[in-house]
Design an enzyme around this catalytic site. Structure first.
Site, PDB file in Angstrom:
ATOM      1  N   ALA A  92      37.607  36.146  30.054  1.00 38.63           N
ATOM      2  CA  ALA A  92      38.052  37.433  30.595  1.00 38.63           C
ATOM      3  C   ALA A  92      39.253  37.226  31.505  1.00 38.63           C
ATOM      4  O   ALA A  92      39.486  36.131  32.018  1.00 38.63           O
ATOM      5  CB  ALA A  92      36.914  38.112  31.361  1.00 38.63           C
ATOM      6  N   ASP A  93      39.992  38.298  31.689  1.00 34.82           N
ATOM      7  CA  ASP A  93      41.106  38.283  32.635  1.00 34.82           C
ATOM      8  C   ASP A  93      41.244  39.677  33.217  1.00 34.82           C
ATOM      9  O   ASP A  93      41.057  40.679  32.511  1.00 34.82           O
ATOM     10  CB  ASP A  93      42.410  37.869  31.948  1.00 34.82           C
ATOM     11  CG  ASP A  93      43.515  37.630  32.958  1.00 34.82           C
ATOM     12  OD1 ASP A  93      43.522  36.544  33.573  1.00 34.82           O
ATOM     13  OD2 ASP A  93      44.361  38.518  33.157  1.00 34.82           O
TER      14      ASP A  93
END
Length: 202
Positions: A76-77
């Site tokens: 994720a970011d």
């Protein structure tokens, strides 16, 4: 006699060093391993926030997946955007206070990209929440920056910490603002049949 066959599935790899994302995996009781890749998170020229978090989540999953064939990787970011401009992590206390001054008393967007990948199979999504902050005085912004909480946080604040005192309301997922869009993740993992093998959910 019927024989029950148990399919052994190795736990997924969380491609992140974020304690918030580890917290969500533990809350969901999903066994996992951590492998945090080194990825340059600099936005590309003209890249919008949604495209950036999708690209970086995919890149993190690809790096970890390449050396872990056959394993599911979760990456994720997250970025904070104000007027469509990315607000990354502050470089120091003054920068953190500057960011808080920019987003206080108005709405901003938090975009989190999520990638679920195994070998050539890759699923990427982006979830967005809109956060409204109450007016924050310059003295309060400097005080908050000095607490150290904004360090290493996109947009220079942690909604699950002291910064909750500044929040007026959220439109969207609180989890997305924390950096892990758990609702969208649950739908995707369930659709792929992974929750059955990871946590035994029928």
């Amino acid at each position: 006699m019927d024989h029950e066959i148990t399919l052994h599935v190795e736990p997924p790899i969380l491609a992140s060093a974020s304690p918030r994302r580890r917290q969500w995996m533990e809350a969901l009781r999903i066994p996992y391993e951590v492998w945090a890749p080194d990825v340059d998170e600099t936005p590309l020229p003209g890249e919008d926030p949604e495209a950036m978090v999708a690209r970086l989540a995919r890149a993190k999953a690809e790096i970890v997946g390449m050396v872990n064939p056959g394993r599911w990787v979760i990456a994720a970011d997250t970025t904070v955007a104000c007027d469509h401009h990315n607000l990354g992590k502050p470089v120091d206390e003054a920068d953190a206070a500057r960011m808080m001054a920019l987003i206080q008393g108005r709405a901003h967007q938090v975009h989190t990209g999520l990638c679920l990948r195994r070998d050539r199979e890759c699923h990427v999504l982006v979830d967005t929440a809109q956060v409204f902050l109450r007016p924050v005085s310059p003295a309060q912004a400097r005080w908050y920056a000095a607490t150290g909480e904004p360090r290493d946080k996109a947009g220079a604040y942690a909604i699950q910490g002291i910064a909750a005192l500044f929040v007026e309301r959220i439109e969207g997922s609180f989890a997305t603002v924390m950096g892990f869009p758990v609702e969208r993740f649950a739908e995707l993992a369930g659709r792929l049949g992974l929750l059955k093998y990871w946590i035994g959910m029928p």
